[in-house]
Scaffold this motif. Structure first.
Motif, PDB file in Angstrom:
ATOM      1  N   UNK A   1       0.107 -29.658  50.812  1.00 52.07           N
ATOM      2  CA  UNK A   1       0.949 -28.743  50.038  1.00 52.07           C
ATOM      3  C   UNK A   1       1.676 -29.612  49.019  1.00 52.07           C
ATOM      4  N   UNK A   2       1.643 -29.200  47.760  1.00 53.77           N
ATOM      5  CA  UNK A   2       2.225 -29.995  46.681  1.00 53.77           C
ATOM      6  C   UNK A   2       3.256 -29.165  45.922  1.00 53.77           C
ATOM      7  N   UNK A   3       4.342 -29.813  45.542  1.00 58.08           N
ATOM      8  CA  UNK A   3       5.314 -29.210  44.635  1.00 58.08           C
ATOM      9  C   UNK A   3       5.357 -30.092  43.398  1.00 58.08           C
ATOM     10  N   UNK A   4       4.981 -29.507  42.245  1.00 58.25           N
ATOM     11  CA  UNK A   4       4.906 -30.244  40.988  1.00 58.25           C
ATOM     12  C   UNK A   4       5.920 -29.668  40.006  1.00 58.25           C
ATOM     13  N   UNK A   5       6.564 -30.541  39.267  1.00 60.43           N
ATOM     14  CA  UNK A   5       7.557 -30.109  38.298  1.00 60.43           C
ATOM     15  C   UNK A   5       7.140 -30.539  36.896  1.00 60.43           C
ATOM     16  N   UNK A   6       7.195 -29.599  35.960  1.00 61.30           N
ATOM     17  CA  UNK A   6       6.967 -29.892  34.548  1.00 61.30           C
ATOM     18  C   UNK A   6       8.293 -29.700  33.810  1.00 61.30           C
ATOM     19  N   UNK A   7       8.596 -30.616  32.893  1.00 64.98           N
ATOM     20  CA  UNK A   7       9.805 -30.518  32.072  1.00 64.98           C
ATOM     21  C   UNK A   7       9.376 -30.305  30.626  1.00 64.98           C
ATOM     22  N   UNK A   8      10.019 -29.379  29.957  1.00 67.89           N
ATOM     23  CA  UNK A   8       9.755 -29.108  28.543  1.00 67.89           C
ATOM     24  C   UNK A   8      11.010 -29.516  27.778  1.00 67.89           C
ATOM     25  N   UNK A   9      10.843 -30.359  26.761  1.00 70.41           N
ATOM     26  CA  UNK A   9      11.971 -30.857  25.982  1.00 70.41           C
ATOM     27  C   UNK A   9      11.807 -30.447  24.528  1.00 70.41           C
ATOM     28  N   UNK A  10      12.921 -30.010  23.901  1.00 73.38           N
ATOM     29  CA  UNK A  10      12.874 -29.589  22.504  1.00 73.38           C
ATOM     30  C   UNK A  10      14.192 -29.870  21.810  1.00 73.38           C
ATOM     31  N   UNK A  11      14.110 -30.085  20.520  1.00 78.03           N
ATOM     32  CA  UNK A  11      15.293 -30.228  19.658  1.00 78.03           C
ATOM     33  C   UNK A  11      15.111 -29.308  18.470  1.00 78.03           C
ATOM     34  N   UNK A  12      16.189 -28.959  17.844  1.00 81.84           N
ATOM     35  CA  UNK A  12      16.116 -28.259  16.560  1.00 81.84           C
ATOM     36  C   UNK A  12      15.787 -26.782  16.645  1.00 81.84           C
ATOM     37  N   UNK A  13      14.571 -26.424  17.029  1.00 82.74           N
ATOM     38  CA  UNK A  13      14.168 -25.013  16.993  1.00 82.74           C
ATOM     39  C   UNK A  13      14.714 -24.213  18.169  1.00 82.74           C
ATOM     40  N   UNK A  14      15.336 -24.869  19.115  1.00 80.91           N
ATOM     41  CA  UNK A  14      16.081 -24.184  20.152  1.00 80.91           C
ATOM     42  C   UNK A  14      15.303 -23.688  21.355  1.00 80.91           C
ATOM     43  N   UNK A  15      15.994 -22.793  22.047  1.00 80.84           N
ATOM     44  CA  UNK A  15      15.518 -22.270  23.319  1.00 80.84           C
ATOM     45  C   UNK A  15      14.255 -21.429  23.170  1.00 80.84           C
TER      46      UNK A  15
ATOM     47  N   UNK B   1      13.412 -27.043  29.563  1.00 80.39           N
ATOM     48  CA  UNK B   1      12.935 -26.078  30.540  1.00 80.39           C
ATOM     49  C   UNK B   1      12.318 -26.818  31.704  1.00 80.39           C
ATOM     50  N   UNK B   2      12.413 -26.218  32.876  1.00 75.45           N
ATOM     51  CA  UNK B   2      11.811 -26.787  34.076  1.00 75.45           C
ATOM     52  C   UNK B   2      10.936 -25.712  34.702  1.00 75.45           C
ATOM     53  N   UNK B   3       9.728 -26.113  35.074  1.00 73.96           N
ATOM     54  CA  UNK B   3       8.820 -25.205  35.780  1.00 73.96           C
ATOM     55  C   UNK B   3       8.363 -25.920  37.048  1.00 73.96           C
ATOM     56  N   UNK B   4       8.575 -25.271  38.176  1.00 74.00           N
ATOM     57  CA  UNK B   4       8.180 -25.871  39.451  1.00 74.00           C
ATOM     58  C   UNK B   4       7.047 -25.044  40.055  1.00 74.00           C
ATOM     59  N   UNK B   5       5.934 -25.725  40.337  1.00 69.53           N
ATOM     60  CA  UNK B   5       4.746 -25.082  40.893  1.00 69.53           C
ATOM     61  C   UNK B   5       4.494 -25.539  42.322  1.00 69.53           C
ATOM     62  N   UNK B   6       3.868 -24.661  43.091  1.00 69.31           N
ATOM     63  CA  UNK B   6       3.434 -24.972  44.452  1.00 69.31           C
ATOM     64  C   UNK B   6       1.911 -24.875  44.488  1.00 69.31           C
ATOM     65  N   UNK B   7       1.281 -25.930  44.974  1.00 68.17           N
ATOM     66  CA  UNK B   7      -0.180 -25.944  45.068  1.00 68.17           C
ATOM     67  C   UNK B   7      -0.584 -26.272  46.490  1.00 68.17           C
ATOM     68  N   UNK B   8      -1.679 -25.666  46.932  1.00 65.68           N
ATOM     69  CA  UNK B   8      -2.244 -25.940  48.253  1.00 65.68           C
ATOM     70  C   UNK B   8      -3.663 -26.437  48.034  1.00 65.68           C
TER      71      UNK B   8
END
Length: 182
Positions: free
Chosen positions: A110-124, A171-178
């Motif tokens: 069982x895996x928990x993976x995290x992706x981070x999204x980073x941005x400047x200027x154009x916003x949310x 932004x943070x996205x956390x996924x669960x994989x099996x």
């Protein structure tokens, strides 16, 4: 009299639990494959080991870097380690945790993976758009793992916030994989 009867039942339950555990351990030992001895006295070569977590990360990086729509925003800037002068927006691989998910007959993780999204200027807004594309990419057929089968891949949590230290939004996205071994 009630107390001694209750103690007897409690002892019986404990004994049954221990016997069940012992039987399960015996069954697990019996289900493990017995490796063949090397022929003609030669050394047995070790079998190549593939980590499900590593295979999952490789497949995810390949998928993210090859998607045309996602690359309209991030231009293949998907990093495990961010270069010093990285151009925004970009995606980073965050924390990955792996846990045993094996049964008596199959090895799995069982895996928990995290992706981070980073941005400047154009916003949310751009962070939300990138996160939407990431979520639409994360489907089972997209992942080909060497030595493993992806059983499930689901988004567990997503979050956006102001990232003052980066002068923009994240932004943070956390996924669960099996996964199961083949």
């Amino acid at each position: 009299m009630k107390l001694s009867m209750q103690m007897t039942i409690t002892d019986l339950i404990r004994t049954l639990r221990w016997r069940k555990i012992a039987l399960c351990e015996e069954a697990a030992d019996a289900s493990r494959p017995i490796r063949d001895e090397p022929k003609s006295g030669g050394e047995r070569k070790p079998e190549p080991m593939t980590s499900a977590g590593l295979q999952l990360q490789k497949a995810l990086l390949k998928l993210l870097k090859s998607d045309i729509a996602l690359n309209e925003w991030v231009h293949r800037r998907v990093y495990d380690h961010v270069p010093e002068q990285a151009v925004f927006p970009y995606i980073t691989l965050g924390t990955t945790s792996t846990y045993d998910w094996s049964t008596f007959t199959e090895r799995g993780s069982e895996h928990f993976l995290t992706l981070h999204i980073w941005n400047r200027g154009t916003g949310r807004k751009t962070v939300f758009e990138i996160m939407g594309r990431l979520d639409s990419l994360a489907v089972l057929p997209a992942f080909k793992l060497e030595g493993h089968r992806l059983v499930s891949f689901t988004l567990e949590q997503s979050q956006t916030f102001s990232a003052e230290s980066h002068g923009g939004y994240a932004g943070i996205m956390r996924y669960r994989a099996m996964t199961e071994e083949l």
